[in-house]
Scaffold this motif. Structure first.
Motif, PDB file in Angstrom:
ATOM      1  N   VAL A 243      -1.858  14.727-112.577  1.00  0.00           N
ATOM      2  CA  VAL A 243      -1.574  14.352-113.965  1.00  0.00           C
ATOM      3  C   VAL A 243      -1.844  12.848-114.070  1.00  0.00           C
ATOM      4  O   VAL A 243      -1.290  12.078-113.281  1.00  0.00           O
ATOM      5  CB  VAL A 243      -0.085  14.637-114.315  1.00  0.00           C
ATOM      6  CG1 VAL A 243       0.223  14.240-115.746  1.00  0.00           C
ATOM      7  CG2 VAL A 243       0.264  16.088-114.045  1.00  0.00           C
ATOM      8  N   PRO A 244      -2.683  12.413-115.015  1.00  0.00           N
ATOM      9  CA  PRO A 244      -2.934  10.972-115.098  1.00  0.00           C
ATOM     10  C   PRO A 244      -1.705  10.214-115.590  1.00  0.00           C
ATOM     11  O   PRO A 244      -1.002  10.694-116.484  1.00  0.00           O
ATOM     12  CB  PRO A 244      -4.080  10.860-116.119  1.00  0.00           C
ATOM     13  CG  PRO A 244      -4.256  12.199-116.721  1.00  0.00           C
ATOM     14  CD  PRO A 244      -3.419  13.199-115.996  1.00  0.00           C
ATOM     15  N   VAL A 245      -1.447   9.044-114.980  1.00  0.00           N
ATOM     16  CA  VAL A 245      -0.302   8.235-115.412  1.00  0.00           C
ATOM     17  C   VAL A 245      -0.475   7.848-116.884  1.00  0.00           C
ATOM     18  O   VAL A 245       0.494   7.708-117.627  1.00  0.00           O
ATOM     19  CB  VAL A 245      -0.150   6.977-114.520  1.00  0.00           C
ATOM     20  CG1 VAL A 245       0.962   6.082-115.047  1.00  0.00           C
ATOM     21  CG2 VAL A 245       0.147   7.387-113.087  1.00  0.00           C
ATOM     22  N   ILE A 251       2.751   9.436-123.872  1.00  0.00           N
ATOM     23  CA  ILE A 251       3.993  10.096-124.314  1.00  0.00           C
ATOM     24  C   ILE A 251       5.060   9.039-124.626  1.00  0.00           C
ATOM     25  O   ILE A 251       5.739   9.094-125.660  1.00  0.00           O
ATOM     26  CB  ILE A 251       4.494  11.088-123.234  1.00  0.00           C
ATOM     27  CG1 ILE A 251       3.506  12.250-123.103  1.00  0.00           C
ATOM     28  CG2 ILE A 251       5.889  11.603-123.568  1.00  0.00           C
ATOM     29  CD1 ILE A 251       3.761  13.172-121.925  1.00  0.00           C
ATOM     30  N   VAL A 252       5.185   8.036-123.706  1.00  0.00           N
ATOM     31  CA  VAL A 252       6.171   6.973-123.920  1.00  0.00           C
ATOM     32  C   VAL A 252       5.859   6.250-125.230  1.00  0.00           C
ATOM     33  O   VAL A 252       6.747   5.991-126.057  1.00  0.00           O
ATOM     34  CB  VAL A 252       6.172   5.967-122.735  1.00  0.00           C
ATOM     35  CG1 VAL A 252       6.998   4.733-123.075  1.00  0.00           C
ATOM     36  CG2 VAL A 252       6.701   6.628-121.471  1.00  0.00           C
ATOM     37  N   GLY A 253       4.573   5.941-125.446  1.00  0.00           N
ATOM     38  CA  GLY A 253       4.161   5.203-126.645  1.00  0.00           C
ATOM     39  C   GLY A 253       4.484   5.965-127.925  1.00  0.00           C
ATOM     40  O   GLY A 253       5.099   5.428-128.849  1.00  0.00           O
ATOM     41  N   VAL A 254       4.110   7.249-127.950  1.00  0.00           N
ATOM     42  CA  VAL A 254       4.334   8.065-129.155  1.00  0.00           C
ATOM     43  C   VAL A 254       5.837   8.199-129.431  1.00  0.00           C
ATOM     44  O   VAL A 254       6.314   7.969-130.551  1.00  0.00           O
ATOM     45  CB  VAL A 254       3.676   9.460-128.996  1.00  0.00           C
ATOM     46  CG1 VAL A 254       4.120  10.396-130.109  1.00  0.00           C
ATOM     47  CG2 VAL A 254       2.165   9.331-128.968  1.00  0.00           C
ATOM     48  N   LEU A 255       6.626   8.540-128.358  1.00  0.00           N
ATOM     49  CA  LEU A 255       8.064   8.739-128.573  1.00  0.00           C
ATOM     50  C   LEU A 255       8.750   7.431-128.970  1.00  0.00           C
ATOM     51  O   LEU A 255       9.672   7.424-129.792  1.00  0.00           O
ATOM     52  CB  LEU A 255       8.712   9.313-127.305  1.00  0.00           C
ATOM     53  CG  LEU A 255       8.430  10.795-127.030  1.00  0.00           C
ATOM     54  CD1 LEU A 255       9.004  11.208-125.682  1.00  0.00           C
ATOM     55  CD2 LEU A 255       9.019  11.679-128.128  1.00  0.00           C
ATOM     56  N   SER A 256       8.296   6.299-128.403  1.00  0.00           N
ATOM     57  CA  SER A 256       8.922   5.015-128.740  1.00  0.00           C
ATOM     58  C   SER A 256       8.670   4.676-130.197  1.00  0.00           C
ATOM     59  O   SER A 256       9.575   4.229-130.915  1.00  0.00           O
ATOM     60  CB  SER A 256       8.378   3.886-127.854  1.00  0.00           C
ATOM     61  OG  SER A 256       8.617   4.178-126.507  1.00  0.00           O
ATOM     62  N   THR A 257       7.425   4.906-130.658  1.00  0.00           N
ATOM     63  CA  THR A 257       7.095   4.612-132.051  1.00  0.00           C
ATOM     64  C   THR A 257       7.893   5.517-132.988  1.00  0.00           C
ATOM     65  O   THR A 257       8.538   5.051-133.930  1.00  0.00           O
ATOM     66  CB  THR A 257       5.579   4.823-132.287  1.00  0.00           C
ATOM     67  OG1 THR A 257       4.887   4.070-131.307  1.00  0.00           O
ATOM     68  CG2 THR A 257       5.163   4.353-133.671  1.00  0.00           C
ATOM     69  N   LEU A 258       7.881   6.834-132.692  1.00  0.00           N
ATOM     70  CA  LEU A 258       8.615   7.777-133.548  1.00  0.00           C
ATOM     71  C   LEU A 258      10.122   7.507-133.495  1.00  0.00           C
ATOM     72  O   LEU A 258      10.830   7.653-134.493  1.00  0.00           O
ATOM     73  CB  LEU A 258       8.332   9.217-133.106  1.00  0.00           C
ATOM     74  CG  LEU A 258       6.919   9.728-133.399  1.00  0.00           C
ATOM     75  CD1 LEU A 258       6.747  11.135-132.849  1.00  0.00           C
ATOM     76  CD2 LEU A 258       6.640   9.725-134.903  1.00  0.00           C
ATOM     77  N   GLY A 259      10.589   7.077-132.300  1.00  0.00           N
ATOM     78  CA  GLY A 259      12.026   6.820-132.115  1.00  0.00           C
ATOM     79  C   GLY A 259      12.536   5.709-133.007  1.00  0.00           C
ATOM     80  O   GLY A 259      13.725   5.659-133.339  1.00  0.00           O
ATOM     81  N   ALA A 269      12.603   9.044-125.857  1.00  0.00           N
ATOM     82  CA  ALA A 269      11.681   7.979-125.461  1.00  0.00           C
ATOM     83  C   ALA A 269      12.189   7.300-124.190  1.00  0.00           C
ATOM     84  O   ALA A 269      11.413   6.999-123.272  1.00  0.00           O
ATOM     85  CB  ALA A 269      11.544   6.956-126.591  1.00  0.00           C
ATOM     86  N   GLU A 270      13.510   7.085-124.111  1.00  0.00           N
ATOM     87  CA  GLU A 270      14.068   6.437-122.912  1.00  0.00           C
ATOM     88  C   GLU A 270      13.905   7.363-121.699  1.00  0.00           C
ATOM     89  O   GLU A 270      13.564   6.901-120.609  1.00  0.00           O
ATOM     90  CB  GLU A 270      15.549   6.093-123.141  1.00  0.00           C
ATOM     91  CG  GLU A 270      16.218   5.377-121.971  1.00  0.00           C
ATOM     92  CD  GLU A 270      15.693   3.964-121.699  1.00  0.00           C
ATOM     93  OE1 GLU A 270      14.900   3.440-122.510  1.00  0.00           O
ATOM     94  OE2 GLU A 270      16.068   3.384-120.647  1.00  0.00           O
ATOM     95  N   LEU A 271      14.109   8.670-121.902  1.00  0.00           N
ATOM     96  CA  LEU A 271      13.923   9.600-120.779  1.00  0.00           C
ATOM     97  C   LEU A 271      12.468   9.580-120.305  1.00  0.00           C
ATOM     98  O   LEU A 271      12.193   9.650-119.106  1.00  0.00           O
ATOM     99  CB  LEU A 271      14.329  11.020-121.180  1.00  0.00           C
ATOM    100  CG  LEU A 271      15.832  11.288-121.309  1.00  0.00           C
ATOM    101  CD1 LEU A 271      16.101  12.749-121.580  1.00  0.00           C
ATOM    102  CD2 LEU A 271      16.578  10.854-120.048  1.00  0.00           C
ATOM    103  N   ALA A 272      11.535   9.459-121.260  1.00  0.00           N
ATOM    104  CA  ALA A 272      10.117   9.385-120.884  1.00  0.00           C
ATOM    105  C   ALA A 272       9.846   8.092-120.108  1.00  0.00           C
ATOM    106  O   ALA A 272       9.090   8.093-119.128  1.00  0.00           O
ATOM    107  CB  ALA A 272       9.235   9.450-122.133  1.00  0.00           C
ATOM    108  N   ARG A 273      10.489   6.992-120.529  1.00  0.00           N
ATOM    109  CA  ARG A 273      10.316   5.726-119.789  1.00  0.00           C
ATOM    110  C   ARG A 273      10.872   5.858-118.372  1.00  0.00           C
ATOM    111  O   ARG A 273      10.293   5.353-117.416  1.00  0.00           O
ATOM    112  CB  ARG A 273      11.032   4.575-120.522  1.00  0.00           C
ATOM    113  CG  ARG A 273      10.189   3.931-121.614  1.00  0.00           C
ATOM    114  CD  ARG A 273      10.815   2.638-122.121  1.00  0.00           C
ATOM    115  NE  ARG A 273      11.990   2.876-122.937  1.00  0.00           N
ATOM    116  CZ  ARG A 273      11.966   3.189-124.234  1.00  0.00           C
ATOM    117  NH1 ARG A 273      10.811   3.244-124.869  1.00  0.00           N
ATOM    118  NH2 ARG A 273      13.077   3.417-124.903  1.00  0.00           N
TER     119      ARG A 273
END
Ligand SMILES: NC(=O)c1ccc[n+]([C@@H]2O[C@H](COP(=O)([O-])OP(=O)(O)OC[C@H]3O[C@@H](n4cnc5c(N)ncnc54)[C@H](OP(=O)(O)O)[C@@H]3O)[C@@H](O)[C@H]2O)c1
Length: 329
Positions: A243-245, A251-259, A269-273
């Motif tokens: 799986v590419p990093v 995923i982190v970027g999208v969830l952080s923006t939506l969050g 988003a924090e769990l993804a981080r």
């Protein structure tokens, strides 16, 4: 033999630590919630079965009044061992539990005459990029300045955190790796070996007033090597999927923006981080001068290996623990 007050006794390492303390002949008083365990599924009688030989006191460990009234009860203790930690790792929970609840307990412990505090922390706080790491570090600093004797134990990865793919591999699916699976490594440590190390802090002067990074026996293992051990234990030919990093970054970027717009997504988003951190950072001692993780500088303890654990899981001798919110690790 010491009289030991234990926090976090119902957690994975807390349960093992109560056993280790009892094996060493200490008197253990565990202060726990009436509904404990993952999702609050343990009733008082279940907790009593899990912690034989310990005196149980029920209350609210994060509440200073309950700590005094229901926990310490005006009695004296020689030592406090804390395996208490936020179950989610979300920043607000981590600051409430890993930091604030410990500050209340430090206050109460002083009044109870506690001389020595043994703190279960995490090796990852050496490179603190996440909220829960900052919360743990903030309490570590308070403890070091408290005037009590202290031992801060910072372990590498637990077996349960390296068992998230057992079921999918058993079902014939490939083992998922970030990059080529050699981006990170750790020295996996069993619950019992870590617990014995924590309990040993009370009697080993070499562990007094020290920050103690600790791993399990044997060499450091990359994620790919962990996967190979799992396939060998299950008697299956190794199959990996990379799986590419960059996918994690997206995923982190999208969830952080939506969050920022939808607060309900902020914890995700924090769990993804957190997931991204463990995908890219090794659980080994960091050498700040060389700018790299150093397996040789990461001490080992105990005798139980990840390979033997996987074999026991494959044979049905060992049951996988409920990983709850930690499933992300
Ligand atoms: N997973 C890894 O690989 C790894 C590696 C290195 C270090 N660590 C660190 O090791 C520590 C412990 O891990 P673990 O797996 O043993 O933890 P765990 O199984 O999640 O147990 C957490 C303990 O803290 C208690 N707790 C949590 N929130 C609470 C609250 N609001 N009020 C009262 N008690 C609360 C739990 O009690 P209840 O049963 O009542 O919920 C439980 O006893 C963590 O600090 C973690 O960061 C983990």
């Amino acid at each position: 033999m010491a009289r030991v007050f234990v926090l976090g006794a119902t957690g994975t390492i807390g349960q093992a630590t109560v056993r280790a303390l009892r094996q060493r002949g200490h008197e253990v008083v565990a202060f726990v919630r009436p509904r404990a365990g993952v999702g609050g599924r343990l009733q008082q009688a279940d907790t009593a079965r899990l912690l034989p030989g310990a005196t149980l006191r029920f209350g609210t460990p994060s509440d200073p009044q309950s700590l005094q009234r229901d926990g310490f009860q005006g009695e004296r203790f020689d030592a406090l061992v804390s395996c208490l930690a936020s179950r989610t790792g979300a920043p607000a929970d981590a600051w409430a539990i890993d930091h604030q609840a410990h500050l209340h307990a430090l206050n109460a412990a002083r009044q109870a005459g506690v001389q020595h505090w043994v703190q279960l922390s995490a090796l990852c706080v050496q490179k603190p990029l996440l909220g829960f790491q900052q919360a743990k570090l903030a309490f570590e600093r308070e403890l070091m300045a408290s005037g009590l004797r202290w031992s801060i134990v910072r372990p590498t990865a637990f077996f349960k955190s390296l068992s998230g793919q057992v079921e999918r591999v058993r079902q014939g699916k490939p083992f998922l790796l970030f990059g080529d699976g050699r981006l990170t490594a750790c020295k996996p440590i069993s619950d019992a070996d870590l617990a014995d190390y924590l309990a040993g802090c009370l009697s080993d002067p070499a562990r007094f007033d020290r920050v103690l990074p600790i791993g399990g026996p044997g060499p450091a293992l990359t994620a790919r090597e962990q996967g190979e051990l799992l396939f060998a234990a299950l008697g299956l030919p190794p199959r990996f999927k990379s799986v590419p990093v960059g996918l994690m970054d997206a995923i982190v970027g999208v969830l952080s923006t939506l969050g920022r717009v939808l607060p309900g997504l902020a914890p995700k988003a924090e769990l993804a981080r957190i997931g991204r951190y463990y995908a890219t950072e090794s659980m080994l001692v960091w050498d700040p001068v060389a700018g790299r993780y150093d397996a040789e500088a990461t001490p080992s303890t105990g005798s139980q290996t990840l390979g033997a654990y996987y074999a026991a899981v494959a044979a049905g001798v060992e049951v996988l623990p409920e990983r709850g919110d930690h499933a992300v690790f």
